[in-house]
Scaffold this active site. Sequence first.
Site, PDB file in Angstrom:
ATOM      1  N   ASN A 135      90.024-104.761 -59.210  1.00  0.00           N
ATOM      2  CA  ASN A 135      90.942-105.619 -59.528  1.00  0.00           C
ATOM      3  C   ASN A 135      91.223-106.770 -58.558  1.00  0.00           C
ATOM      4  O   ASN A 135      91.382-106.606 -57.639  1.00  0.00           O
ATOM      5  CB  ASN A 135      92.549-105.044 -60.103  1.00  0.00           C
ATOM      6  CG  ASN A 135      93.496-106.155 -60.372  1.00  0.00           C
ATOM      7  OD1 ASN A 135      94.689-105.850 -60.049  1.00  0.00           O
ATOM      8  ND2 ASN A 135      93.110-107.310 -60.685  1.00  0.00           N
ATOM      9  N   GLY A 136      90.920-107.888 -58.935  1.00  0.00           N
ATOM     10  CA  GLY A 136      91.053-109.026 -57.866  1.00  0.00           C
ATOM     11  C   GLY A 136      89.774-110.060 -57.888  1.00  0.00           C
ATOM     12  O   GLY A 136      89.064-110.077 -58.972  1.00  0.00           O
TER      13      GLY A 136
ATOM     14  N   CYS B  47      92.452-107.472 -64.139  1.00  0.00           N
ATOM     15  CA  CYS B  47      91.998-106.143 -64.529  1.00  0.00           C
ATOM     16  C   CYS B  47      93.144-105.066 -64.112  1.00  0.00           C
ATOM     17  O   CYS B  47      93.973-105.343 -62.981  1.00  0.00           O
ATOM     18  CB  CYS B  47      90.773-105.854 -63.578  1.00  0.00           C
ATOM     19  SG  CYS B  47      89.456-106.754 -64.241  1.00  0.00           S
TER      20      CYS B  47
ATOM     21  N   GLY C 150      93.768-106.185 -68.999  1.00  0.00           N
ATOM     22  CA  GLY C 150      92.539-106.681 -69.313  1.00  0.00           C
ATOM     23  C   GLY C 150      92.193-106.009 -70.781  1.00  0.00           C
ATOM     24  O   GLY C 150      92.209-104.834 -71.114  1.00  0.00           O
TER      25      GLY C 150
ATOM     26  N   TYR D 284     105.155-112.906 -64.312  1.00  0.00           N
ATOM     27  CA  TYR D 284     104.212-112.609 -65.934  1.00  0.00           C
ATOM     28  C   TYR D 284     103.282-111.184 -66.087  1.00  0.00           C
ATOM     29  O   TYR D 284     103.391-110.766 -67.027  1.00  0.00           O
ATOM     30  CB  TYR D 284     103.608-114.050 -66.346  1.00  0.00           C
ATOM     31  CG  TYR D 284     102.554-113.839 -67.252  1.00  0.00           C
ATOM     32  CD1 TYR D 284     102.719-113.610 -68.517  1.00  0.00           C
ATOM     33  CD2 TYR D 284     101.033-113.845 -66.820  1.00  0.00           C
ATOM     34  CE1 TYR D 284     101.733-113.322 -69.397  1.00  0.00           C
ATOM     35  CE2 TYR D 284     100.261-113.742 -67.776  1.00  0.00           C
ATOM     36  CZ  TYR D 284     100.464-113.530 -69.074  1.00  0.00           C
ATOM     37  OH  TYR D 284      99.397-113.305 -70.196  1.00  0.00           O
TER      38      TYR D 284
END
Length: 501
Positions: A118-119, A17, A44, A261
């Site tokens: 996020n996570g 995210c 996302g 990436y």
Amino acid sequence: MEANELLLATPEAREACGVFGIWGPGEDVSRLTYFGLFALQHRGQESAGIAVSDGKQIDLFREMGLVSQIFDEDTLTRLKGDLAIGHTRYSTTGTTTLANAQPMVAEWKGGKIALAHNGNLVNARALRDELEAAGEKFEASSDSEVMLRMIARGANRLGSVEDAVAACMPQWAGAYSVTILTENCVMAVRDPYGVRPLCLGRLNGKAHVFASESCALNVIGADLVREVEPGEVVVADGDGIRSRLVQRSPRQALCVFEYIYMARPDSQIGGHLVHEARRRLGCQLAKEHPVEADVVIPVPDTGWPAAIGFAEESGLPFGEGLIKNRYIPRTFIQPDQRLRELGVRVKLNPLREALQGRRVVMVDDSIVRGTTKSRIVHLIREAGAKDVHVRISAPPYRWPCYYGVDTSNRSELIGARCSVEEIRQAIGADSLGYQSVQGLLQGLNIPRRKLCLACFTGRYPIAIPKDVKLSKLDLEEGTWREGRGEAETEAPAPSPTETQE
Ligand code: SF4
């Protein structure tokens, strides 16, 4: 890993995210958040949302789809206020539904709280069970809602959202980079290991901005001030900005895949420009796995910087050999069998003139399941290449991620099941060279103690509860020893060598 999305319906490893936040009285915060989210779209693509406060109330708009599809002039004009947070989502826990889209909003006795995360919390299940036993009602199924409801309950008890966040942090295990909005403040919170990135910026000398990556600051004209430190809570409100270091950790564990990436190449993380880090990985890869060839080509887009580095270090010419169609939405119509057999051409088309009769080095960032890579190798051969040598800027991907990257179960990871030689045969390459873990660290020039390398080493910096662990492991392999509660333990590597020529 762009190429891993080639199968369209089954990308191999997906981002988690993106989060954003701004305290900016006098600024058009909803539009600034929109542009920030647009820059974080790569993190996302399932859903996105913006929550705005005008000092008295919080308004929320969230929908399924891409940022550019969800918001229009009317929506953004209706979202009026001085402070805002936003989110782009790819689900790693919880289903793909609007109820799980973020920001999420909950009430407490002092007003509302909106949260963007996020996570991934590894103990979310246990925390949720506790809350449900205490009578809490959930509307969605994600770990982010668990965090939000814990904060709301804590705020009711302590009389302050800020204190509630500080009280919750020691109970949250896992990865979290979070932005939080109340009626009159924006907060940024990062887990003590700093697994996911989060940075702080300044706009026009007065607005404070938070974002998963610095590219989201650049796009709105804000300057990067610093990173939110692991274990830190930063609060922006009418009194300015204040910081609280809530938790210290014996080590940091920034996800190394952000460099390889996930992050955008124009973002700066931990003082390193991601593009430059990837280029250095390519140089290091050329030192570890030199090969006689005529041209070095990237798998677009994420293979580009490493291929540039490989070409520089090896002295081989760099060339474009694969042209990517950039306009494939997630809802793309599934190819039928005949089209599937045409392989990856829907997304990548080879430049025959650049490949014909040549010995090609194809550089990419990782191999997860291996299916996509074999199709690309086949495509390059069909275009007339004499040899196809595959070089991967990361080590073999052998262990699943529990910290917010949606990877396959262990049994689906080709690096967990096969030796490098077996993978070479499976993808049909003339040679295959992976970066070693040592080479990765050398190329990045970042100490091991600051990074999470778990998907390569099996050493998880934050202990994974047994039930969560088992859900992603292949028990038949017998490589996972049960009953270990320690935070970091090494698992045996299935393959003795990283290279096969
Ligand atoms: S396990 Fe791998 S993908 Fe997950 S946080 Fe660690 S390095 Fe990143």
